[in-house]
Design a protein around this motif. Sequence first.
Motif, PDB file in Angstrom:
ATOM      1  N   GLY A  90     -42.669 -45.197  -9.682  1.00 35.26           N
ATOM      2  CA  GLY A  90     -43.528 -46.004 -10.547  1.00 35.26           C
ATOM      3  C   GLY A  90     -43.941 -45.221 -11.929  1.00 35.26           C
ATOM      4  O   GLY A  90     -43.181 -44.574 -12.251  1.00 35.26           O
ATOM      5  N   PRO A  91     -44.992 -45.471 -12.311  1.00 35.55           N
ATOM      6  CA  PRO A  91     -45.520 -44.907 -13.445  1.00 35.55           C
ATOM      7  C   PRO A  91     -45.557 -43.424 -13.636  1.00 35.55           C
ATOM      8  O   PRO A  91     -46.058 -42.660 -12.507  1.00 35.55           O
ATOM      9  CB  PRO A  91     -46.661 -45.705 -14.086  1.00 35.55           C
ATOM     10  N   TYR A  92     -44.961 -42.701 -14.612  1.00 33.26           N
ATOM     11  CA  TYR A  92     -45.037 -41.298 -14.751  1.00 33.26           C
ATOM     12  C   TYR A  92     -46.426 -41.094 -15.421  1.00 33.26           C
ATOM     13  O   TYR A  92     -46.878 -41.905 -16.031  1.00 33.26           O
ATOM     14  CB  TYR A  92     -44.096 -40.710 -15.630  1.00 33.26           C
ATOM     15  N   PRO A  93     -47.028 -39.868 -15.084  1.00 33.63           N
ATOM     16  CA  PRO A  93     -46.596 -38.732 -14.069  1.00 33.63           C
ATOM     17  C   PRO A  93     -46.788 -39.073 -12.706  1.00 33.63           C
ATOM     18  O   PRO A  93     -47.227 -40.038 -12.217  1.00 33.63           O
ATOM     19  CB  PRO A  93     -47.849 -37.745 -14.476  1.00 33.63           C
ATOM     20  N   THR A  94     -45.698 -38.241 -12.107  1.00 32.95           N
ATOM     21  CA  THR A  94     -45.554 -38.654 -10.632  1.00 32.95           C
ATOM     22  C   THR A  94     -45.457 -37.461  -9.903  1.00 32.95           C
ATOM     23  O   THR A  94     -45.019 -36.481 -10.451  1.00 32.95           O
ATOM     24  CB  THR A  94     -44.100 -39.605 -10.601  1.00 32.95           C
ATOM     25  N   ASN A  95     -45.386 -37.564  -8.546  1.00 34.98           N
ATOM     26  CA  ASN A  95     -44.976 -36.675  -7.479  1.00 34.98           C
ATOM     27  C   ASN A  95     -43.531 -36.836  -7.250  1.00 34.98           C
ATOM     28  O   ASN A  95     -43.072 -37.873  -7.911  1.00 34.98           O
ATOM     29  CB  ASN A  95     -45.909 -36.765  -6.202  1.00 34.98           C
ATOM     30  N   LEU A  96     -42.925 -36.200  -6.448  1.00 33.24           N
ATOM     31  CA  LEU A  96     -41.723 -36.473  -6.091  1.00 33.24           C
ATOM     32  C   LEU A  96     -41.690 -36.935  -4.591  1.00 33.24           C
ATOM     33  O   LEU A  96     -42.490 -36.645  -3.670  1.00 33.24           O
ATOM     34  CB  LEU A  96     -40.777 -35.112  -5.950  1.00 33.24           C
ATOM     35  N   PRO A  97     -40.720 -37.665  -4.311  1.00 34.06           N
ATOM     36  CA  PRO A  97     -40.802 -38.458  -2.801  1.00 34.06           C
ATOM     37  C   PRO A  97     -40.644 -37.255  -1.789  1.00 34.06           C
ATOM     38  O   PRO A  97     -39.839 -36.640  -1.705  1.00 34.06           O
ATOM     39  CB  PRO A  97     -39.480 -39.183  -2.829  1.00 34.06           C
ATOM     40  N   GLY A  98     -41.818 -37.512  -0.891  1.00 33.00           N
ATOM     41  CA  GLY A  98     -41.768 -36.514   0.290  1.00 33.00           C
ATOM     42  C   GLY A  98     -42.490 -35.108   0.018  1.00 33.00           C
ATOM     43  O   GLY A  98     -42.541 -34.573   0.822  1.00 33.00           O
ATOM     44  N   HIS A  99     -42.576 -34.942  -1.251  1.00 37.19           N
ATOM     45  CA  HIS A  99     -43.216 -33.637  -1.505  1.00 37.19           C
ATOM     46  C   HIS A  99     -44.853 -33.664  -1.353  1.00 37.19           C
ATOM     47  O   HIS A  99     -45.515 -34.593  -1.166  1.00 37.19           O
ATOM     48  CB  HIS A  99     -43.289 -33.620  -3.149  1.00 37.19           C
ATOM     49  N   THR A 100     -45.316 -32.429  -0.908  1.00 37.13           N
ATOM     50  CA  THR A 100     -46.635 -32.358  -0.446  1.00 37.13           C
ATOM     51  C   THR A 100     -47.465 -32.646  -1.692  1.00 37.13           C
ATOM     52  O   THR A 100     -46.991 -32.592  -2.981  1.00 37.13           O
ATOM     53  CB  THR A 100     -46.998 -30.931  -0.067  1.00 37.13           C
ATOM     54  N   LYS A 101     -48.607 -32.725  -1.602  1.00 40.40           N
ATOM     55  CA  LYS A 101     -49.397 -33.233  -2.603  1.00 40.40           C
ATOM     56  C   LYS A 101     -49.731 -32.397  -3.851  1.00 40.40           C
ATOM     57  O   LYS A 101     -49.961 -32.623  -5.051  1.00 40.40           O
ATOM     58  CB  LYS A 101     -50.837 -33.817  -2.239  1.00 40.40           C
TER      59      LYS A 101
END
Length: 237
Positions: free
Chosen positions: A115-126
């Motif tokens: 969705g909107p950036y900034p973003t985490n990566l799918p499945g990445h730890t927080k």
Amino acid sequence: MNYADHVKRLTLAEKRLVKHINDHWTREQALAELKSHLQVAIEVELATIPIYLFTYYSINRTPTGFPDTSLSQFADRAGAAIMSVAVEEMLHMSLSSNVLFSLGQMPQMYLHSPGPYPTNLPGHTKLGPDAKPLALPLSKLSVEQLWHFLEIEYPAASDAPPEGGAWKTIGQIYSYVRCIICSVHIKDEDFHQGETLRQIQPTNYSPIILIRFIPNTVLINIKHHRRKTPLPMRRLI
């Protein structure tokens, strides 16, 4: 599944996971997990591409003084390096897509980008490698943005365990996929379910296209003088 001798040997952590999969998973579970995490890998690579491209397009690779000043040479090299990473991410996404398609499942990309950036990566730890929440932005070239690149590419420790979720480095999720493929449940014939001609082919990879279709010399304008000059490959990316 048999794999070639030249492939990097499994680490101790990978061997433990392969044994666990062999002993406790069913074939159906292994296939489902493999397909699911190949799709995750595709979405991870897809999420990184806009980050690199946004930064790339913030760079003027031919500023005033190009190519004679050190600043213009740096800008050119920086742009080439960042674009080369973006192209590699596209390659990784393509390879993961090909493997998933070979298993008989269509890779999903539409509506599967962040969705909107900034973003985490799918499945990445927080948290990122600095123990702060991972939030990768679309941003121009800066020291801060280079740090975000490092967060994406952060190398796994030599003994890092394979992770199917809450992973800290991209290498861990590919290690997880590798372990499933190396298990007794996955057979060579499993990778012949998709039509080969519908997969992404070697000729679709940008550097090959450039070498094959771009002429060896082009006319470029340097210091307002037109002259016939060989075009370095780094200027094509």
